[in-house]
Write a protein that holds these residues in place. Structure first.
Motif, mmCIF file in Angstrom:
data_model
loop_
_atom_site.group_PDB
_atom_site.id
_atom_site.type_symbol
_atom_site.label_atom_id
_atom_site.label_comp_id
_atom_site.label_asym_id
_atom_site.label_seq_id
_atom_site.Cartn_x
_atom_site.Cartn_y
_atom_site.Cartn_z
ATOM 1 N N PHE A 1 -3.533 1.846 8.807
ATOM 2 C CA PHE A 1 -2.961 0.805 7.468
ATOM 3 C C PHE A 1 -1.599 0.764 7.377
ATOM 4 O O PHE A 1 -0.943 1.726 7.780
ATOM 5 C CB PHE A 1 -3.876 1.679 6.512
ATOM 6 C CG PHE A 1 -5.283 1.634 6.351
ATOM 7 C CD1 PHE A 1 -5.460 0.231 5.410
ATOM 8 C CD2 PHE A 1 -5.990 2.739 6.992
ATOM 9 C CE1 PHE A 1 -6.981 -0.076 5.439
ATOM 10 C CE2 PHE A 1 -7.275 1.823 6.363
ATOM 11 C CZ PHE A 1 -7.787 0.961 5.871
ATOM 12 N N GLU A 2 -1.230 0.080 6.579
ATOM 13 C CA GLU A 2 0.450 -0.465 6.449
ATOM 14 C C GLU A 2 0.234 0.142 4.890
ATOM 15 O O GLU A 2 -0.555 -0.309 3.712
ATOM 16 C CB GLU A 2 0.791 -2.048 6.317
ATOM 17 C CG GLU A 2 0.789 -2.050 7.806
ATOM 18 C CD GLU A 2 0.876 -3.833 7.327
ATOM 19 O OE1 GLU A 2 1.538 -4.540 6.355
ATOM 20 O OE2 GLU A 2 0.811 -4.358 8.816
ATOM 21 N N GLU A 3 1.686 0.857 4.366
ATOM 22 C CA GLU A 3 1.637 1.023 3.108
ATOM 23 C C GLU A 3 2.271 -0.117 1.478
ATOM 24 O O GLU A 3 2.888 -0.124 2.426
ATOM 25 C CB GLU A 3 3.113 2.207 3.464
ATOM 26 C CG GLU A 3 3.245 2.918 1.686
ATOM 27 C CD GLU A 3 4.217 4.511 2.194
ATOM 28 O OE1 GLU A 3 5.154 4.139 0.707
ATOM 29 O OE2 GLU A 3 4.654 4.269 2.587
ATOM 30 N N GLN A 4 1.409 0.407 0.674
ATOM 31 C CA GLN A 4 1.478 -0.943 -0.145
ATOM 32 C C GLN A 4 2.388 -0.593 -0.872
ATOM 33 O O GLN A 4 3.721 0.182 -1.842
ATOM 34 C CB GLN A 4 0.377 -0.826 -1.252
ATOM 35 C CG GLN A 4 -0.864 -0.894 -0.855
ATOM 36 C CD GLN A 4 -0.781 -2.820 -1.020
ATOM 37 O OE1 GLN A 4 0.252 -3.318 -1.184
ATOM 38 N NE2 GLN A 4 -1.648 -2.591 -1.708
ATOM 39 N N LYS A 5 4.094 -1.717 0.013
ATOM 40 C CA LYS A 5 5.239 -1.102 -0.751
ATOM 41 C C LYS A 5 5.792 -1.668 -2.376
ATOM 42 O O LYS A 5 5.103 -2.135 -2.440
ATOM 43 C CB LYS A 5 6.488 -2.333 0.657
ATOM 44 C CG LYS A 5 6.162 -2.201 1.688
ATOM 45 C CD LYS A 5 7.224 -2.656 2.748
ATOM 46 C CE LYS A 5 7.287 -2.559 3.921
ATOM 47 N NZ LYS A 5 7.884 -3.610 4.481
ATOM 48 N N GLY A 6 5.770 -0.370 -2.774
ATOM 49 C CA GLY A 6 6.321 -0.380 -4.421
ATOM 50 C C GLY A 6 5.568 0.011 -5.041
ATOM 51 O O GLY A 6 5.738 0.282 -6.196
ATOM 52 N N GLN A 7 4.032 0.824 -4.201
ATOM 53 C CA GLN A 7 3.509 1.182 -4.605
ATOM 54 C C GLN A 7 3.061 2.629 -5.183
ATOM 55 O O GLN A 7 4.029 3.851 -4.455
ATOM 56 C CB GLN A 7 2.066 0.541 -4.067
ATOM 57 C CG GLN A 7 0.832 1.658 -4.760
ATOM 58 C CD GLN A 7 0.470 1.032 -5.959
ATOM 59 O OE1 GLN A 7 0.649 -0.048 -5.983
ATOM 60 N NE2 GLN A 7 -0.088 1.682 -6.669
ATOM 61 N N LEU A 8 3.726 3.458 -6.305
ATOM 62 C CA LEU A 8 4.029 4.636 -6.499
ATOM 63 C C LEU A 8 2.995 5.121 -6.900
ATOM 64 O O LEU A 8 2.094 4.937 -6.921
ATOM 65 C CB LEU A 8 4.743 5.036 -8.136
ATOM 66 C CG LEU A 8 4.863 6.060 -7.877
ATOM 67 C CD1 LEU A 8 6.100 6.046 -7.740
ATOM 68 C CD2 LEU A 8 5.587 6.095 -10.479
ATOM 69 N N ARG A 9 3.503 6.791 -5.646
ATOM 70 C CA ARG A 9 1.950 7.455 -5.087
ATOM 71 C C ARG A 9 2.035 8.923 -6.070
ATOM 72 O O ARG A 9 2.975 8.757 -6.389
ATOM 73 C CB ARG A 9 1.209 6.995 -3.307
ATOM 74 C CG ARG A 9 1.592 5.848 -2.553
ATOM 75 C CD ARG A 9 1.844 6.217 -1.359
ATOM 76 N NE ARG A 9 2.779 6.608 -1.447
ATOM 77 C CZ ARG A 9 3.238 7.742 -0.494
ATOM 78 N NH1 ARG A 9 2.383 7.742 0.700
ATOM 79 N NH2 ARG A 9 4.669 8.776 0.272
ATOM 80 N N VAL B 1 0.962 16.066 -15.166
ATOM 81 C CA VAL B 1 -0.446 15.551 -14.427
ATOM 82 C C VAL B 1 -0.737 14.239 -15.016
ATOM 83 O O VAL B 1 -0.457 12.743 -14.287
ATOM 84 C CB VAL B 1 -1.574 16.340 -13.881
ATOM 85 C CG1 VAL B 1 -2.366 15.628 -13.690
ATOM 86 C CG2 VAL B 1 -1.453 17.694 -13.308
ATOM 87 N N ALA B 2 -0.413 14.734 -16.539
ATOM 88 C CA ALA B 2 -0.672 13.324 -17.160
ATOM 89 C C ALA B 2 0.620 11.931 -17.334
ATOM 90 O O ALA B 2 0.094 11.207 -17.123
ATOM 91 C CB ALA B 2 -1.146 13.862 -18.608
ATOM 92 N N ASP B 3 1.637 12.620 -17.593
ATOM 93 C CA ASP B 3 3.140 11.836 -16.584
ATOM 94 C C ASP B 3 2.162 10.993 -15.063
ATOM 95 O O ASP B 3 2.804 9.864 -15.494
ATOM 96 C CB ASP B 3 3.829 12.578 -16.838
ATOM 97 C CG ASP B 3 4.887 11.890 -16.243
ATOM 98 O OD1 ASP B 3 5.758 10.657 -17.864
ATOM 99 O OD2 ASP B 3 5.548 12.031 -15.702
ATOM 100 N N ALA B 4 2.063 11.847 -14.325
ATOM 101 C CA ALA B 4 2.175 10.957 -12.786
ATOM 102 C C ALA B 4 0.739 10.237 -13.028
ATOM 103 O O ALA B 4 0.877 8.938 -12.823
ATOM 104 C CB ALA B 4 1.556 12.146 -12.530
#
Length: 333
Positions: free
Chosen positions: A66-74, A104-107
Motif C-alpha cells: 500500500f501507499e501511504e496517504q500523504k498528509g494524513q495524520l496517523r 489519547v483524547a487529543d490524538a
C-alpha cells in the motif's frame, strides 16, 4: 508498505468498507488499492474470528503493498500505542483505564477530524436500564449526539440510554431476513437501531418496539420522526407484560438483552405467530457457546405447548476474556 488487508469485488466494496470503519479496522493512513475487479482494503490489525464473521459478502483476508496517504495524520505519529475506542456520531468513547487519557483524547481529535467530544467510561453497563456513566476528557461538554448507520439516524444521550455501534453489521444481517409483509417485535428496542432500520425497509412492515427505559423510549420516538418510520409503534413498558397485548402476532422476535434475555423467553414465545423466528442474544462462556441457551429456548416453547427448531447459531463478537456475545435463531412452530 506491506499490510494485512481484505480483498473484495468492487461491487461489494462499499458495504464492507463501512463495516470495517464501524469496527475501527480500516487503516485510513494507507490508500485503498483498486486492481482489476477487486479492491484491497488496508487493515489496522488482524481481525478476530468473530469480527470476520460480522462481515457480509465474499472476501479474502490477504496482504498487499500500500501507499501511504500523504498528509494524513496517523496515531503512530502522536502515540506509542494505537488507542482502542468507539465512535458514536461525533463522540469517541475510551475506557477509563487508558493511560494518559488526555493525551489519547487529543490524538483522537487530531486524527479523527469529525470527533467533537471524547468521553471516558466511568462504569460498566449497569442497572435496570443498562446505562453507563462517562466523564468528558476533551472537546464539548456533552454526552448526546446523532449517529448515522446504514442510512438511518439515531439521536442518543449515552448516559441515559444504551447504544453500541459495534452491532451495526449484525443489525443489517437480521434486516435481510425480514419480508415486507411481516410483523417484528423488538422486545428491548432502546433508541431503535433494530426497529428503525427494519421499518425503513418497507412501510408494510409492522414494528412493535418495546423498552422499559423512559429516556430510551423518548429518544426512540424522536428517532421515529427523524427517520419518517411511522410503522414503528414505540411502547414504554415491561416486555413481559406488553407481550400479552400482541400475542401470536410477531413473525420475528428480537431479544437483544444479553445476560437477561432468558427472563423473557416465555413472553417471546407468546409473541410468536406460527413459524416465527426468535433472534436470541446472550453472553456465554467459550466452552458452552450455544447448548445451554438453546435448551432454555426449547423449554420455553415446550411450556407453551409448541415446538422449536434451530435455524442458526453464531458468534457475534468477543465480549470479555473467555466470554462471547452469541446469537441463536430458533423457529417456533
Amino acid at each position: 508498505m506491506k499490510k494485512s488487508c481484505i480483498k473484495v469485488l468492487k461491487r461489494e466494496g462499499e458495504p464492507l468498507r463501512r463495516a470495517l470503519l464501524e469496527m475501527d479496522l480500516l487503516d485510513n493512513s494507507a490508500r485503498i488499492i483498486s486492481e482489476g475487479e477487486h479492491l484491497y482494503l488496508p487493515l489496522t490489525e488482524e481481525p478476530q474470528e468473530s469480527q470476520l464473521m460480522n462481515l457480509a459478502g465474499e472476501f479474502e483476508l490477504t496482504e498487499h503493498e500500500f501507499e501511504e496517504q500523504k498528509g494524513q495524520l496517523r496515531f503512530e505519529d502522536l502515540l506509542d500505542d494505537i488507542p482502542h475506542f468507539e465512535l458514536v456520531g461525533d463522540i469517541a468513547l475510551i475506557e477509563d483505564d487508558v493511560s494518559e487519557p488526555e493525551k489519547v483524547a487529543d490524538a483522537i481529535m487530531k486524527v479523527k477530524k469529525n470527533v467533537k467530544t471524547v468521553l471516558a467510561a466511568m462504569s460498566p453497563v449497569e442497572g435496570e436500564f443498562r446505562t453507563r456513566r462517562f466523564k468528558v476528557v476533551a472537546g464539548e461538554d456533552r454526552t448526546s449526539t446523532t449517529h448515522k448507520e446504514y442510512g438511518c439516524k439515531y439521536y442518543i444521550d449515552l448516559e441515559r440510554a444504551y447504544f453500541t455501534p459495534r452491532l451495526a453489521t449484525e443489525r443489517s444481517r437480521i434486516l435481510a431476513q425480514i419480508s415486507a409483509d411481516q410483523t417484528v417485535a423488538d422486545m428491548f428496542a432502546g433508541v431503535g437501531p433494530y426497529s428503525i432500520m427494519i421499518a425503513k425497509k418497507s412501510q408494510d412492515i409492522r414494528v412493535i418496539a418495546i423498552d422499559k427505559n423512559p429516556d430510551a423510549v423518548e429518544f426512540l420516538r424522536r428517532n421515529v420522526e427523524l427517520n419518517s418510520t411511522s410503522n414503528v409503534e414505540a411502547i414504554e413498558g415491561d416486555a413481559n407484560l406488553e407481550a400479552q397485548k400482541f400475542a401470536g402476532l410477531a413473525d420475528h422476535v428480537i431479544m437483544n438483552l444479553p445476560h437477561n434475555a432468558n427472563e423473557f423467553l416465555d413472553a417471546a414465545v407468546k409473541l410468536c405467530a406460527p413459524n416465527a423466528t426468535i433472534h436470541y442474544y446472550d453472553i456465554t462462556p467459550e466452552d458452552d457457546l450455544f447448548d445451554s441457551s438453546l435448551k432454555l429456548i426449547e423449554e420455553a416453547a415446550k411450556k407453551a405447548g409448541r415446538t422449536s427448531e434451530l435455524v442458526d447459531s453464531r458468534v457475534v463478537r468477543s465480549y470479555a476474556p473467555h466470554q462471547l456475545n452469541v446469537c441463536i435463531e430458533v423457529r417456533v412452530i
